[in-house]
Design a protein around this motif. Structure first.
Motif, PDB file in Angstrom:
ATOM      1  N   ASP A 273       0.821  -1.210   0.000  1.00  0.00           N
ATOM      2  CA  ASP A 273       0.000   0.000   0.000  1.00  0.00           C
ATOM      3  C   ASP A 273       0.854   1.259   0.000  1.00  0.00           C
ATOM      4  OD1 ASP A 273      -2.398  -1.421   0.118  1.00  0.00           O
ATOM      5  OD2 ASP A 273      -2.275  -1.603   2.296  1.00  0.00           O
ATOM      6  N   ILE A 274       2.163   1.081   0.122  1.00  0.00           N
ATOM      7  CA  ILE A 274       3.062   2.234   0.166  1.00  0.00           C
ATOM      8  C   ILE A 274       3.863   2.281  -1.129  1.00  0.00           C
ATOM      9  CG2 ILE A 274       4.990   3.319   1.410  1.00  0.00           C
ATOM     10  CD1 ILE A 274       3.991   1.743   3.904  1.00  0.00           C
ATOM     11  N   GLY A 275       3.708   3.362  -1.864  1.00  0.00           N
ATOM     12  CA  GLY A 275       4.425   3.502  -3.132  1.00  0.00           C
ATOM     13  C   GLY A 275       5.837   3.987  -2.896  1.00  0.00           C
TER      14      GLY A 275
ATOM     15  N   PRO B 211       9.736  15.129   6.264  1.00  0.00           N
ATOM     16  CA  PRO B 211       8.607  16.055   6.215  1.00  0.00           C
ATOM     17  C   PRO B 211       7.270  15.348   6.410  1.00  0.00           C
ATOM     18  CG  PRO B 211       9.651  15.833   4.046  1.00  0.00           C
ATOM     19  CD  PRO B 211      10.507  15.104   5.015  1.00  0.00           C
ATOM     20  N   PRO B 212       6.247  16.095   6.861  1.00  0.00           N
ATOM     21  CA  PRO B 212       4.933  15.506   7.069  1.00  0.00           C
ATOM     22  C   PRO B 212       4.351  14.937   5.778  1.00  0.00           C
ATOM     23  CG  PRO B 212       4.936  17.866   7.636  1.00  0.00           C
ATOM     24  CD  PRO B 212       6.303  17.526   7.190  1.00  0.00           C
ATOM     25  N   GLY B 213       3.501  13.948   5.939  1.00  0.00           N
ATOM     26  CA  GLY B 213       2.758  13.435   4.786  1.00  0.00           C
ATOM     27  C   GLY B 213       3.518  12.488   3.882  1.00  0.00           C
ATOM     28  N   CYS B 214       4.684  12.028   4.338  1.00  0.00           N
ATOM     29  CA  CYS B 214       5.483  11.134   3.486  1.00  0.00           C
ATOM     30  C   CYS B 214       5.468   9.694   3.991  1.00  0.00           C
ATOM     31  CB  CYS B 214       6.895  11.667   3.328  1.00  0.00           C
ATOM     32  SG  CYS B 214       6.917  13.219   2.420  1.00  0.00           S
ATOM     33  N   SER B 215       4.458   9.344   4.782  1.00  0.00           N
ATOM     34  CA  SER B 215       4.137   7.957   5.152  1.00  0.00           C
ATOM     35  C   SER B 215       4.892   7.359   6.330  1.00  0.00           C
ATOM     36  CB  SER B 215       4.230   7.022   3.931  1.00  0.00           C
ATOM     37  OG  SER B 215       5.570   6.666   3.659  1.00  0.00           O
ATOM     38  N   LYS B 216       5.343   8.192   7.253  1.00  0.00           N
ATOM     39  CA  LYS B 216       5.976   7.634   8.448  1.00  0.00           C
ATOM     40  C   LYS B 216       4.990   6.752   9.230  1.00  0.00           C
ATOM     41  CE  LYS B 216       7.402  11.748   9.877  1.00  0.00           C
ATOM     42  NZ  LYS B 216       7.016  12.523   8.682  1.00  0.00           N
ATOM     43  N   THR B 217       3.798   7.300   9.444  1.00  0.00           N
ATOM     44  CA  THR B 217       2.776   6.533  10.171  1.00  0.00           C
ATOM     45  C   THR B 217       2.409   5.258   9.417  1.00  0.00           C
ATOM     46  OG1 THR B 217       1.884   8.671  10.865  1.00  0.00           O
ATOM     47  CG2 THR B 217       0.511   6.744  11.270  1.00  0.00           C
ATOM     48  N   THR B 218       2.243   5.397   8.124  1.00  0.00           N
ATOM     49  CA  THR B 218       1.838   4.247   7.301  1.00  0.00           C
ATOM     50  C   THR B 218       2.917   3.165   7.306  1.00  0.00           C
ATOM     51  OG1 THR B 218       0.749   5.911   5.924  1.00  0.00           O
ATOM     52  CG2 THR B 218       0.745   3.665   5.108  1.00  0.00           C
ATOM     53  N   LEU B 219       4.183   3.561   7.279  1.00  0.00           N
ATOM     54  CA  LEU B 219       5.280   2.586   7.336  1.00  0.00           C
ATOM     55  C   LEU B 219       5.243   1.811   8.652  1.00  0.00           C
ATOM     56  CD1 LEU B 219       8.168   4.788   5.898  1.00  0.00           C
ATOM     57  CD2 LEU B 219       7.448   2.591   4.928  1.00  0.00           C
TER      58      LEU B 219
ATOM     59  N   GLN C 104       5.007   5.606  -8.598  1.00  0.00           N
ATOM     60  CA  GLN C 104       4.582   4.398  -7.881  1.00  0.00           C
ATOM     61  C   GLN C 104       3.466   4.696  -6.879  1.00  0.00           C
ATOM     62  OE1 GLN C 104       8.355   3.100  -6.404  1.00  0.00           O
ATOM     63  NE2 GLN C 104       8.951   2.159  -8.349  1.00  0.00           N
ATOM     64  N   ILE C 105       3.564   5.853  -6.217  1.00  0.00           N
ATOM     65  CA  ILE C 105       2.504   6.228  -5.265  1.00  0.00           C
ATOM     66  C   ILE C 105       1.180   6.406  -6.006  1.00  0.00           C
ATOM     67  CG2 ILE C 105       1.692   8.048  -3.705  1.00  0.00           C
ATOM     68  CD1 ILE C 105       4.640   8.503  -2.925  1.00  0.00           C
ATOM     69  N   LEU C 106       1.228   7.081  -7.169  1.00  0.00           N
ATOM     70  CA  LEU C 106       0.004   7.287  -7.945  1.00  0.00           C
ATOM     71  C   LEU C 106      -0.595   5.952  -8.390  1.00  0.00           C
ATOM     72  CD1 LEU C 106       1.089  10.431 -10.022  1.00  0.00           C
ATOM     73  CD2 LEU C 106      -0.825  10.335  -8.396  1.00  0.00           C
TER      74      LEU C 106
ATOM     75  N   GLY D 172       3.282  12.226  -0.508  1.00  0.00           N
ATOM     76  CA  GLY D 172       2.320  11.143  -0.698  1.00  0.00           C
ATOM     77  C   GLY D 172       0.921  11.575  -0.277  1.00  0.00           C
ATOM     78  N   ALA D 173       0.849  12.291   0.853  1.00  0.00           N
ATOM     79  CA  ALA D 173      -0.451  12.753   1.340  1.00  0.00           C
ATOM     80  C   ALA D 173      -1.089  13.714   0.341  1.00  0.00           C
ATOM     81  CB  ALA D 173      -0.283  13.427   2.700  1.00  0.00           C
ATOM     82  N   GLU D 174      -0.264  14.561  -0.275  1.00  0.00           N
ATOM     83  CA  GLU D 174      -0.813  15.514  -1.242  1.00  0.00           C
ATOM     84  C   GLU D 174      -1.240  14.822  -2.537  1.00  0.00           C
ATOM     85  OE1 GLU D 174       1.444  19.604   0.185  1.00  0.00           O
ATOM     86  OE2 GLU D 174       2.523  18.187  -1.076  1.00  0.00           O
TER      87      GLU D 174
HETATM   88  P1  ATP Z   1       2.822  13.168   9.531  1.00  0.00           P
HETATM   89  O1  ATP Z   1       4.245  13.491   9.792  1.00  0.00           O
HETATM   90  O2  ATP Z   1       1.990  14.369   9.122  1.00  0.00           O
HETATM   91  O3  ATP Z   1       2.171  12.297  10.562  1.00  0.00           O
HETATM   92  P2  ATP Z   1       3.372  10.926   7.923  1.00  0.00           P
HETATM   93  O4  ATP Z   1       4.714  11.032   7.320  1.00  0.00           O
HETATM   94  O5  ATP Z   1       3.204  10.079   9.131  1.00  0.00           O
HETATM   95  O6  ATP Z   1       2.828  12.352   8.180  1.00  0.00           O
HETATM   96  P3  ATP Z   1       1.211   9.422   6.817  1.00  0.00           P
HETATM   97  O7  ATP Z   1       0.208   9.826   7.839  1.00  0.00           O
HETATM   98  O8  ATP Z   1       1.727   8.052   6.874  1.00  0.00           O
HETATM   99  O9  ATP Z   1       2.391  10.449   6.787  1.00  0.00           O
HETATM  100  O10 ATP Z   1       0.631   9.655   5.360  1.00  0.00           O
HETATM  101  C1  ATP Z   1      -0.434  10.521   5.121  1.00  0.00           C
HETATM  102  C2  ATP Z   1      -1.333   9.908   4.058  1.00  0.00           C
HETATM  103  O11 ATP Z   1      -0.700   9.969   2.782  1.00  0.00           O
HETATM  104  C3  ATP Z   1      -1.649   8.470   4.333  1.00  0.00           C
HETATM  105  O12 ATP Z   1      -3.046   8.346   4.403  1.00  0.00           O
HETATM  106  C4  ATP Z   1      -1.141   7.685   3.143  1.00  0.00           C
HETATM  107  O13 ATP Z   1      -2.183   6.945   2.599  1.00  0.00           O
HETATM  108  C5  ATP Z   1      -0.707   8.722   2.126  1.00  0.00           C
HETATM  109  N1  ATP Z   1       0.668   8.414   1.679  1.00  0.00           N
HETATM  110  C6  ATP Z   1       1.801   9.050   2.060  1.00  0.00           C
HETATM  111  N2  ATP Z   1       2.872   8.513   1.470  1.00  0.00           N
HETATM  112  C7  ATP Z   1       2.423   7.485   0.712  1.00  0.00           C
HETATM  113  C8  ATP Z   1       3.046   6.511  -0.122  1.00  0.00           C
HETATM  114  N3  ATP Z   1       4.381   6.493  -0.281  1.00  0.00           N
HETATM  115  N4  ATP Z   1       2.267   5.606  -0.748  1.00  0.00           N
HETATM  116  C9  ATP Z   1       0.919   5.618  -0.577  1.00  0.00           C
HETATM  117  N5  ATP Z   1       0.273   6.495   0.206  1.00  0.00           N
HETATM  118  C10 ATP Z   1       1.003   7.423   0.840  1.00  0.00           C
END
Ligand code: ATP
Length: 272
Positions: free
Chosen positions: A18-20, A59-67, A195-197, A224-226
């Motif tokens: 699920d992570i691109g 940076p925020p939104g680059c999938s740290k939580t998702t990883l 890959q994310i797209l 990724g979030a954007e």
């Molecule tokens: P924050 O620092 O703001 O908590 P984060 O780095 O933990 O951000 P996530 O919360 O994991 O980011 O990602 C935000 C959203 O963006 C998630 O819902 C996820 O689906 C999507 N997203 C981010 N990166 C990717 C990726 N590489 N592939 C697929 N989806 C992604």
């Protein structure tokens, strides 16, 4: 009941697929988090003690939580989530209690992963400001360090911390035996965005004219979030144009993209 406030327990459903992008990073996390849990007997046989913690920064939104969630899913580990900002905002003593209680529950539910978001709020460099709030942070940090040190004997409890501000983190946290690995979760490059797209549009009905490569090329600095926001917006644009639309076409992505602007700049990215 307040002691469990803000803590969620579950085995997440998110998978590595699920992570691109981020191929190397995923491999490192697999080896550092998934393997020790999956192959604990093999680790014991070779006399290797697995690492206890990893600090993810970027940076925020680059999938740290998702990883972190994907690692928990792969290892079939219970997932506990804590936020530094939330701990910090609690009444005196309540934050430490929640921290200790979460580690205790994680030990009971092992194998477990504790995801510690916004770690910098709690683990800020010590001895900085002299305000009252710095002592709150110091107490939380010393509780965290004590719990991390206690993981030496605990089996199958792993801490993944995340921060957008790695420079603010206290050096005591990245000492061996605490956060042994510090990994940069970088914003996606061209290939990563492509890959994310692909991942994000898996379930979408796309028109034949949709060219994900071109969208990837035209979304420099998007996180990724954007990109997720972009895909959603493209769907809304399609429906706004024609409520009975059956596919999302390239022009819908174009319109959506023109209405969005990435929050990150090159300077932000270079600052990491
Ligand atoms: P924050 O620092 O703001 O908590 P984060 O780095 O933990 O951000 P996530 O919360 O994991 O980011 O990602 C935000 C959203 O963006 C998630 O819902 C996820 O689906 C999507 N997203 C981010 N990166 C990717 C990726 N590489 N592939 C697929 N989806 C992604």
């Amino acid at each position: 009941a307040s002691i469990t406030r803000g803590v969620t327990v579950e085995i997440p459903k998110v998978t590595w697929e699920d992570i691109g992008g981020l191929k190397d990073l995923k491999k490192k996390l697999q080896q550092a988090v998934e393997w020790p849990i999956k192959y604990s007997t093999e680790f014991k046989r070779l006399g290797i003690s697995p690492i206890r913690g990893i600090l993810l920064y970027g940076p925020p939104g680059c999938s740290k939580t998702t990883l972190a969630k994907a690692a928990a899913h792969a290892a079939q580990a219970s997932f506990f989530s804590l936020s530094g900002a939330e701990l910090f905002s609690m009444y005196v003593g309540e934050g430490e209690a929640l921290l200790r209680n979460t580690f205790r529950r994680a030990r009971l539910a092992a194998p477990s992963i504790i995801f510690f978001d916004e770690a910098d709020v709690v683990a800020a460099k010590r001895g900085g400001s002299s305000s009252n709030s710095s002592t709150v942070g110091e107490r939380l940090l010393s509780t965290l360090l004590t719990e991390m040190d206690g993981l030496e004997e605990a089996k199958g409890v792993f801490v993944l911390a995340a921060t957008n501000r790695p420079h603010a983190i206290d050096a005591a946290l990245v000492r061996p035996g605490r956060f042994d690995l510090v990994l940069f979760v970088q914003p996606p490059d061209l290939e990563g965005r492509n890959q994310i797209l692909s991942v994000l549009t898996r379930e979408m009905k796309l028109g034949d004219d949709v060219d994900l490569k071109r969208i990837a090329a035209e979304t420099e600095h998007f996180t990724g979030a954007e990109l997720k926001g972009l895909c959603k917006e493209a769907g809304i644009v399609a429906l706004r144009e024609d409520i009975s639309a059956t596919v999302v076409s390239h022009r819908h992505f174009q319109t959506a993209k023109d209405s969005l602007k990435p929050a990150l700049t090159k300077a932000d990215v270079d600052s990491y």
